[in-house]
Design an enzyme around this catalytic site. Sequence first.
Site, PDB file in Angstrom:
ATOM      1  N   GLU A 101       0.788  -1.299   0.181  1.00 59.12           N
ATOM      2  CA  GLU A 101      -0.109  -0.020  -0.188  1.00 59.12           C
ATOM      3  C   GLU A 101       0.646   1.177   0.120  1.00 59.12           C
ATOM      4  O   GLU A 101       2.053   1.289   0.617  1.00 59.12           O
ATOM      5  CB  GLU A 101      -0.882   0.084   1.231  1.00 59.12           C
ATOM      6  N   CYS A 122       3.220   8.476   1.617  1.00 62.61           N
ATOM      7  CA  CYS A 122       3.684   7.565   2.539  1.00 62.61           C
ATOM      8  C   CYS A 122       3.972   6.355   1.654  1.00 62.61           C
ATOM      9  O   CYS A 122       2.944   5.674   1.204  1.00 62.61           O
ATOM     10  CB  CYS A 122       2.254   7.637   3.663  1.00 62.61           C
ATOM     11  N   CYS A 129       5.559  -6.701   8.216  1.00 65.14           N
ATOM     12  CA  CYS A 129       6.366  -6.016   9.212  1.00 65.14           C
ATOM     13  C   CYS A 129       6.847  -7.092  10.183  1.00 65.14           C
ATOM     14  O   CYS A 129       5.814  -7.638  10.914  1.00 65.14           O
ATOM     15  CB  CYS A 129       5.925  -4.865   9.749  1.00 65.14           C
ATOM     16  N   CYS A 133       3.748  -4.728  16.169  1.00 63.58           N
ATOM     17  CA  CYS A 133       3.217  -3.788  17.242  1.00 63.58           C
ATOM     18  C   CYS A 133       1.679  -4.391  17.294  1.00 63.58           C
ATOM     19  O   CYS A 133       0.932  -4.698  16.289  1.00 63.58           O
ATOM     20  CB  CYS A 133       2.902  -2.337  16.624  1.00 63.58           C
ATOM     21  N   CYS A 136      -1.532  -2.731  15.186  1.00 65.46           N
ATOM     22  CA  CYS A 136      -1.058  -2.295  13.922  1.00 65.46           C
ATOM     23  C   CYS A 136      -1.385  -3.407  13.056  1.00 65.46           C
ATOM     24  O   CYS A 136      -1.238  -4.643  13.193  1.00 65.46           O
ATOM     25  CB  CYS A 136       0.477  -1.984  13.586  1.00 65.46           C
ATOM     26  N   GLY A 179       5.804  -1.776   6.978  1.00 68.52           N
ATOM     27  CA  GLY A 179       7.237  -2.238   7.197  1.00 68.52           C
ATOM     28  C   GLY A 179       8.248  -1.264   8.261  1.00 68.52           C
ATOM     29  O   GLY A 179       7.688   0.083   8.412  1.00 68.52           O
ATOM     30  N   GLU A 180       9.100  -1.647   8.586  1.00 72.27           N
ATOM     31  CA  GLU A 180      10.074  -0.807   9.262  1.00 72.27           C
ATOM     32  C   GLU A 180      11.123  -0.654   8.380  1.00 72.27           C
ATOM     33  O   GLU A 180      12.083  -1.390   8.195  1.00 72.27           O
ATOM     34  CB  GLU A 180      10.490  -1.887  10.449  1.00 72.27           C
ATOM     35  N   SER A 211      10.603   7.027   9.382  1.00 70.34           N
ATOM     36  CA  SER A 211       9.812   6.666  10.756  1.00 70.34           C
ATOM     37  C   SER A 211      10.112   5.240  11.226  1.00 70.34           C
ATOM     38  O   SER A 211       9.897   4.319  10.307  1.00 70.34           O
ATOM     39  CB  SER A 211       8.411   6.568  10.353  1.00 70.34           C
ATOM     40  N   SER A 234       8.247   6.199  16.589  1.00 73.45           N
ATOM     41  CA  SER A 234       6.885   6.005  16.897  1.00 73.45           C
ATOM     42  C   SER A 234       7.050   5.360  18.507  1.00 73.45           C
ATOM     43  O   SER A 234       7.439   4.534  18.614  1.00 73.45           O
ATOM     44  CB  SER A 234       6.503   4.547  16.127  1.00 73.45           C
ATOM     45  N   ASN A 310      -6.578   4.233  14.403  1.00 70.83           N
ATOM     46  CA  ASN A 310      -7.441   3.873  13.354  1.00 70.83           C
ATOM     47  C   ASN A 310      -8.171   2.517  13.720  1.00 70.83           C
ATOM     48  O   ASN A 310      -7.136   1.578  13.960  1.00 70.83           O
ATOM     49  CB  ASN A 310      -6.761   3.592  11.820  1.00 70.83           C
ATOM     50  N   CYS A 353      -1.946   2.032   8.144  1.00 71.99           N
ATOM     51  CA  CYS A 353      -1.196   0.980   7.167  1.00 71.99           C
ATOM     52  C   CYS A 353      -1.648  -0.192   7.244  1.00 71.99           C
ATOM     53  O   CYS A 353      -1.948  -0.940   8.397  1.00 71.99           O
ATOM     54  CB  CYS A 353       0.164   1.252   7.319  1.00 71.99           C
TER      55      CYS A 353
HETATM   56  N1  SAH Z   1       7.320   0.788  11.173  1.00 74.88           N
HETATM   57  C1  SAH Z   1       7.453   2.216  11.245  1.00 74.88           C
HETATM   58  C2  SAH Z   1       6.859   3.004   9.969  1.00 74.88           C
HETATM   59  C3  SAH Z   1       5.489   2.286   9.733  1.00 74.88           C
HETATM   60  S1  SAH Z   1       4.289   2.402  10.782  1.00 74.88           S
HETATM   61  C4  SAH Z   1       7.084   2.755  12.481  1.00 74.88           C
HETATM   62  O1  SAH Z   1       6.385   2.036  13.238  1.00 74.88           O
HETATM   63  O2  SAH Z   1       7.230   3.979  12.693  1.00 74.88           O
HETATM   64  C5  SAH Z   1       4.027   4.170  10.625  1.00 74.88           C
HETATM   65  C6  SAH Z   1       3.093   4.730  11.790  1.00 74.88           C
HETATM   66  O3  SAH Z   1       1.687   3.948  11.564  1.00 74.88           O
HETATM   67  C7  SAH Z   1       3.352   4.531  13.224  1.00 74.88           C
HETATM   68  O4  SAH Z   1       3.644   5.573  13.687  1.00 74.88           O
HETATM   69  C8  SAH Z   1       2.264   3.756  13.779  1.00 74.88           C
HETATM   70  O5  SAH Z   1       1.888   4.483  15.054  1.00 74.88           O
HETATM   71  C9  SAH Z   1       1.121   3.939  12.753  1.00 74.88           C
HETATM   72  N2  SAH Z   1      -0.175   3.210  12.992  1.00 74.88           N
HETATM   73  C10 SAH Z   1      -0.028   1.814  12.834  1.00 74.88           C
HETATM   74  N3  SAH Z   1      -1.206   1.321  13.127  1.00 74.88           N
HETATM   75  C11 SAH Z   1      -2.099   2.339  13.459  1.00 74.88           C
HETATM   76  C12 SAH Z   1      -3.505   2.391  13.696  1.00 74.88           C
HETATM   77  N4  SAH Z   1      -4.156   1.245  13.862  1.00 74.88           N
HETATM   78  N5  SAH Z   1      -3.933   3.649  14.048  1.00 74.88           N
HETATM   79  C13 SAH Z   1      -3.173   4.624  13.829  1.00 74.88           C
HETATM   80  N6  SAH Z   1      -1.826   4.689  13.569  1.00 74.88           N
HETATM   81  C14 SAH Z   1      -1.314   3.494  13.283  1.00 74.88           C
HETATM   82 FE1  SF4 Z   2       5.014  -1.514  14.204  1.00 76.37          FE
HETATM   83 FE2  SF4 Z   2       5.305   0.241  12.293  1.00 76.37          FE
HETATM   84 FE3  SF4 Z   2       5.736  -2.538  12.042  1.00 76.37          FE
HETATM   85 FE4  SF4 Z   2       3.228  -1.477  12.122  1.00 76.37          FE
HETATM   86  S1  SF4 Z   2       4.687  -1.289  10.488  1.00 76.37           S
HETATM   87  S2  SF4 Z   2       4.120  -3.219  13.180  1.00 76.37           S
HETATM   88  S3  SF4 Z   2       3.593   0.253  13.567  1.00 76.37           S
HETATM   89  S4  SF4 Z   2       6.797  -1.184  13.250  1.00 76.37           S
END
Ligand code: SAH
Ligand code: SF4
Length: 375
Positions: A101, A122, A129, A133, A136, A179-180, A211, A234, A310, A353
């Site tokens: 995406e 974005c 990933c 988290c 997510c 992804g990270e 990020s 994050s 979200n 995401c």
């Molecule tokens: N992996 C990296 C970048 C991708 S995630 C990171 O974690 O920073 C990018 C952002 O999406 C993160 O800051 C995370 O807080 C946010 N995110 C993931 N799931 C979410 C959700 N369900 N609602 C709002 N933000 C979310």
């Molecule tokens: Fe966590 Fe970012 Fe990976 Fe989602 S994309 S699992 S927020 S590190």
Amino acid sequence: MNTAGLAGAVKPPITDLSREQLRVLVQELGQPAYRADQVAAWVYRSTATSFDEMSNVPKSLRQALAERCRFAALELQTELLSTDGETRKAVSSLPDGELIESVLMRYPQRWDGTGHERATVCASTQVGCPVKCTFCATGLMGFTRNLSAGEILDQALHFLRWSREHPPIVRNVVFMGMGEPLFNYDATMAAAERLVDPEFAGLGVHRLTVSTSGWLPGLVRLTEDPLEVRLAVSLHAPTDDLRNQLVPLNRRYPLRDLMAACREYQRKTGRRVTFEYTLMDGVNDSPALARALVALLRGLDVHVNLIPMNPVAGIPFAPSPAPAVDAFHDILREHGIICTVRREMGRDIKAACGQLKTEFERQRRRAAAVPAVSA
Ligand code: SAH
Ligand code: SF4
């Protein structure tokens, strides 16, 4: 990159090539090096989507390039528009059938005529990933593979081309999709380099943001990197107990180490650090945690981005209600912290995401399960 002898194999996208590799390829094809700059101008600074459109490039070179490379790394599968028309979300497929995406976010000028309209892409850096988290949608999928530089870059180029005909033109790219990015450091930074290179896309380096959930070896590398991209961390929690539950990587790199690495990044680069804080109802949105966050960030030049969560199917957290978001925001501001609440971009098109890909795959499976009815 050796692109010869690829018969039968998937051809690499031309965006996988660095400036030097493109020059070498053009010379290998018997053309002067300056032709590489002409090709790059078509790929990175026009609305063209095929080698055929490169009208000032000899046809023989266009054909030879097309035999060795694909013009685009991605194939667009579906694109959704939010009801306010300001967020476009693309699901694209990769040659191995994986889906990713990318999002275009357009911010109009404010109602009172202040501020500048702007557009930000974005981009995803991995399929899935490995950080997992717990709030997510991408984390829920697990990890499949890293994206190549071209696969990352083409997400930005797709929207950059579109925005040339639908201003504002894209000037900002955040590596904040699936992804990270610091787990895929080389490809992410190669994509960033081509976005910044004036012979390629020519964006401002301070308009790119990486990020991270806090992969310290990557953060240390970023601090030393000559390419001065911005950093967003994050955070989501100001205590280790809570962050361990939300961001499992915290067990390996706890807050004390993460904050020390952020301070070092700021000392070396002089750049403000953004902290993302996704607000979840009753989980991390109390006034006491807001005050703990103030204490954690003391002494750093920061911008805190509060993101109302979200909702994600299958994840038991819910967005914080508006009064809790406001109270959290007020506490940070009262303590002099620059803080914004991210507008909930495109919740109607599942903007968090990973969610749209999940939905797209579900629909594809459903369609495949229904036997075709012949007319
Ligand atoms: N992996 C990296 C970048 C991708 S995630 C990171 O974690 O920073 C990018 C952002 O999406 C993160 O800051 C995370 O807080 C946010 N995110 C993931 N799931 C979410 C959700 N369900 N609602 C709002 N933000 C979310
Ligand atoms: Fe966590 Fe970012 Fe990976 Fe989602 S994309 S699992 S927020 S590190």
